[in-house]
Design a protein around this motif. Structure first.
Motif, short mmCIF file in Angstrom:
data_model
loop_
_atom_site.label_atom_id
_atom_site.label_comp_id
_atom_site.label_asym_id
_atom_site.label_seq_id
_atom_site.Cartn_x
_atom_site.Cartn_y
_atom_site.Cartn_z
N TYR A 59 17.93 0.68 -5.67
CA TYR A 59 17.00 0.24 -4.63
C TYR A 59 15.61 0.78 -4.96
O TYR A 59 15.48 1.65 -5.81
N HIS A 60 14.61 0.27 -4.23
CA HIS A 60 13.27 0.84 -4.40
C HIS A 60 13.14 2.12 -3.58
O HIS A 60 13.59 2.18 -2.44
N ASP A 61 12.50 3.11 -4.17
CA ASP A 61 12.07 4.27 -3.38
C ASP A 61 10.77 3.86 -2.68
O ASP A 61 9.98 3.10 -3.25
N TYR A 62 10.58 4.35 -1.50
CA TYR A 62 9.34 3.99 -0.76
C TYR A 62 8.99 5.09 0.21
O TYR A 62 9.81 5.97 0.51
N THR A 63 7.77 5.04 0.73
CA THR A 63 7.32 6.01 1.73
C THR A 63 7.67 5.49 3.11
O THR A 63 7.38 4.32 3.43
N PRO A 89 0.81 -1.23 0.00
CA PRO A 89 0.00 0.00 0.00
C PRO A 89 0.84 1.28 0.00
O PRO A 89 0.75 2.08 0.92
N ASP A 90 1.65 1.44 -1.02
CA ASP A 90 2.50 2.63 -1.10
C ASP A 90 2.55 3.10 -2.56
O ASP A 90 3.27 2.53 -3.37
N PRO A 91 1.81 4.17 -2.88
CA PRO A 91 1.79 4.64 -4.26
C PRO A 91 3.14 5.16 -4.75
O PRO A 91 3.40 5.25 -5.95
N GLU A 92 4.05 5.46 -3.82
CA GLU A 92 5.37 5.98 -4.19
C GLU A 92 6.40 4.87 -4.40
O GLU A 92 7.57 5.16 -4.70
N LEU A 93 5.99 3.65 -4.17
CA LEU A 93 6.95 2.54 -4.24
C LEU A 93 7.34 2.27 -5.70
O LEU A 93 6.48 1.92 -6.51
N ARG A 94 8.60 2.48 -6.02
CA ARG A 94 9.06 2.16 -7.38
C ARG A 94 10.57 1.95 -7.39
O ARG A 94 11.30 2.43 -6.53
#
Ligand SMILES: [Fe+2]
Ligand SMILES: [Fe+2]
Length: 347
Positions: free
Chosen positions: A291-295, A279-284
């Motif tokens: 690495y993945h960016d995440y909230t 559940p993280d729309p910023e996950l990419r």
């Protein structure tokens, strides 16, 4: 692949977490054969740490090192014990006999983890009773994650996948901790945590491939457990108070944010196999960083829970106090039996 593929897509050659545990176990055996020559005292301690050998209970150690370990091992032990509650909530309601037996074994493992860790802490000169007292008096903490409720059966799956998963990522480096008894306890604990993670993953996989209602229940559980699981790694590195000294003593090997990142990168491909959404729309994926960016989780919420005001803090502590009181007769009986066995036979 029920969650046992811990590799990350960017590092195909990187060993899995259980391989790292096996490596640490080999190193521990080698470290038992000490090669650092010294007379003891502070310089010996420093030489042992520098050589990646293990500090044992008989060795001289700085007061701060001892205190840090007592605090960390006690909090770890308390977390294992309190952590039995949210899942035990579902033992009587597990959907099948097989699920019930597995969950029962898993919760029992957590009691065992608490036991090894209390025993490990006792090698530092404290008693298990004194640690219980500190927990019951609210003077020592346990992991914030166990103050969240388990609302559905899917929560048992989400706890196994995410909470035990985060625990493994946190604990695998502790297999290389400089304090021998802690490192040895962590080897066994990590092997068992790996089973816990897989059982949770398998529950979620089954639900996610079941009816639409089951899949929705699995997704709802992941939605609720994702951010609290990220918060398990503690405050961000900029606010982490104990980290630097613990790193120098080789109690801690990686920073909170490094471990959190490792966890996110591990979960992304696993969520894809599950068919569930993190559940993280910023996950990419960030190709530049690798690495993945995440909230990040809400660290304000983490502090609220740590201070005792999470959804279930009072319930968890009240339950533990009650269990402690209810178990008093068992402790007394065990102590009386042990005393009787110590009496000479012909006295
Ligand atoms: Fe555990
Ligand atoms: Fe576990």
């Amino acid at each position: 692949m029920y969650g046992n593929d811990f590799g990350t897509p960017d590092e195909p050659g990187r060993p899995g977490l259980l391989d790292q545990v096996a490596d640490a176990e080999r190193e521990l055996r080698a470290a038992a054969d000490r090669s650092v020559e010294s007379e003891g005292g502070e310089r010996y301690f420093e030489a042992l740490v520098a050589a990646d050998q293990k500090i044992e209970p008989r060795d001289w150690m700085p007061d701060g090192y001892r205190k840090t370990l007592i605090r960390q091992m006690a909090q770890h032990a308390h977390s294992e014990i309190i952590g039995m509650q949210p899942e035990a909530n579902w033992i009587t309601r597990a959907p099948t006999l097989k699920r019930k037996a597995i969950l029962l074994a898993k919760v029992q493992d957590e009691a065992g983890h608490g036991l090894y860790l209390y025993a490990g802490a006792e090698t530092l000169g404290v008693t298990r009773d004194s640690l219980y007292e500190l927990l019951l008096a609210g003077k020592q903490k346990y992991s914030s994650i166990f103050n969240y409720p388990t609302l559905t059966w899917a929560d048992v799956g989400a706890i196994g996948w995410l909470v035990d998963g985060a625990a493994i990522v946190n604990q695998v480096p502790l297999c290389r901790c400089s304090y021998g008894p802690y490192a040895r306890a962590m080897i066994r604990i990590c092997k068992e945590e790996s089973f816990h993670q897989r059982q949770g993953y398998e529950i979620l996989y089954t639900l996610a491939h079941g009816t639409p209602a089951q899949k929705a229940m699995a997704q709802d559980a992941v939605d609720r457990w994702w951010y609290p699981s990220l918060a398990m790694f503690g405050p961000p590195d900029t606010d982490s108070t104990h980290s630097e000294q613990s790193m120098a003593w080789k109690i801690k090997r990686f920073s909170n944010d490094d471990l959190r990142q490792r966890f996110v990168d591990m979960c992304v491909p696993q969520a894809q196999v599950l068919g569930l959404t993190i559940p993280d729309p910023e996950l990419r994926w960030n190709a530049e960083r690798g690495y993945h960016d995440y909230t990040h989780p809400d660290y304000g919420e983490l502090m609220t829970v740590i201070k005792g005001n999470g959804p279930c803090n009072r319930q968890r502590m009240a339950h533990r106090r009650q269990a402690h009181e209810d178990g008093a007769w068992v402790r007394e009986a065990a102590a009386a039996y042990a005393a009787k066995r110590r009496e000479p036979v012909n006295a």
